[in-house]
Design an enzyme around this catalytic site. Sequence first.
Site, PDB file in Angstrom:
ATOM      1  CD  GLN A  77      -2.128  56.794  11.275  1.00 23.47           C
ATOM      2  OE1 GLN A  77      -0.941  56.697  11.079  1.00 23.47           O
ATOM      3  NE2 GLN A  77      -3.101  55.749  10.822  1.00 23.47           N
ATOM      4  CG  ASP A 113       1.367  57.588   4.834  1.00 23.11           C
ATOM      5  OD1 ASP A 113       1.482  56.488   4.946  1.00 23.11           O
ATOM      6  OD2 ASP A 113       1.177  58.466   6.004  1.00 23.11           O
ATOM      7  CE  LYS A 146       1.038  53.628  10.192  1.00 23.06           C
ATOM      8  NZ  LYS A 146       0.389  54.565   9.663  1.00 23.06           N
TER       9      LYS A 146
HETATM   10  N1  GUN Z   1      -5.017  55.979   8.226  1.00 21.80           N
HETATM   11  C1  GUN Z   1      -5.264  54.789   7.678  1.00 21.80           C
HETATM   12  N2  GUN Z   1      -4.204  54.141   7.062  1.00 21.80           N
HETATM   13  C2  GUN Z   1      -3.209  54.950   6.859  1.00 21.80           C
HETATM   14  C3  GUN Z   1      -1.941  54.961   6.526  1.00 21.80           C
HETATM   15  O1  GUN Z   1      -1.573  54.017   6.036  1.00 21.80           O
HETATM   16  N3  GUN Z   1      -1.078  56.208   6.535  1.00 21.80           N
HETATM   17  C4  GUN Z   1      -1.616  57.307   7.242  1.00 21.80           C
HETATM   18  N4  GUN Z   1      -0.851  58.364   7.380  1.00 21.80           N
HETATM   19  N5  GUN Z   1      -2.997  57.425   7.856  1.00 21.80           N
HETATM   20  C5  GUN Z   1      -3.604  56.115   7.612  1.00 21.80           C
END
Ligand code: GUN
Length: 291
Positions: free
Chosen positions: A96, A119, A52
């Site tokens: 995350q 998100d 990211k």
């Molecule tokens: N863990 C697995 N997929 C995601 C996501 O799309 N965003 C976040 N913040 N954590 C994750």
Amino acid sequence: MQILDGKLTSAAIINELKIKTAQLHNEGKKIPQLAAVLVGNNGASETYVAAKVKACNEIGFRSSLLRFDADISENKLLGAVEELNNDPEVDGILVQLPLPKHISDEKVIQAIHPSKDVDGFHPISVGRMVQGLPSYIPATPYGIMLLLEHYKIDTKGMNAVVVGRSNIVGRPMSILLSSNSNPGNCTVTICHSHTKNLEEICKGADILVAALGKPEFVKAEMVKEGAIVIDVGITRVPDSTKKSGFALKGDVDYAAVAPKCSFITPVPGGVGPMTIAALMMNTFRACRENN
Ligand code: GUN
């Protein structure tokens, strides 16, 4: 059978964002900034967050990565989120998941200001999405919708089956596929660990989304000839022939299933890169709407 190439599609979206961001720069406007929060040292989470941050750099977004030890208290983490809420430089906040067991995912998600919820996990964002109002859509299902759109797949009237009901993928995916949009307008069945006749239900799918996190769970017998198969799974399985010591496996038995499909996403190179592209779209939008 045609491969839905998430790597190529994501690169095209990222390139478009790069051009738009350069434009913002030229016009002296605010450049989008994403703040990523990583707690502990889960290997997969490290990889995702690194991807990211890399995408931000590639586009020309600003990014910051806040790392905390796994034993950080819930209150301290909530305080860090509040600081990001109040930082006018930060447009999007991403914590995350999963978080360590002593920290409530819900509390942390709800602490993020909805205007920075790139998100799309905050109940306000989810509620808006369910009602078809403008909102931040969770990156994985949003990325899948962008992929279907890129390949001009008209899903109207299709029977869609989503296997998995997580808040991150399955549930929002079911909402988006059933919404009055294109892609969308599907008749959706959502399956989970208590579903009876799962194989039979999957076999009725014109579009099958596998998001249960069980490597190679979807077998050829479960897939209709000509179906569109979207594989969200990405599990690390031990593999001594790989330098990393593991191989990445999707939820679909790709070798057996692919020949039956009209379209299928590979793993890796399918949904994964689209998730990143979708998060970048959300971050750009957050910056434009909040400044
Ligand atoms: N863990 C697995 N997929 C995601 C996501 O799309 N965003 C976040 N913040 N954590 C994750």
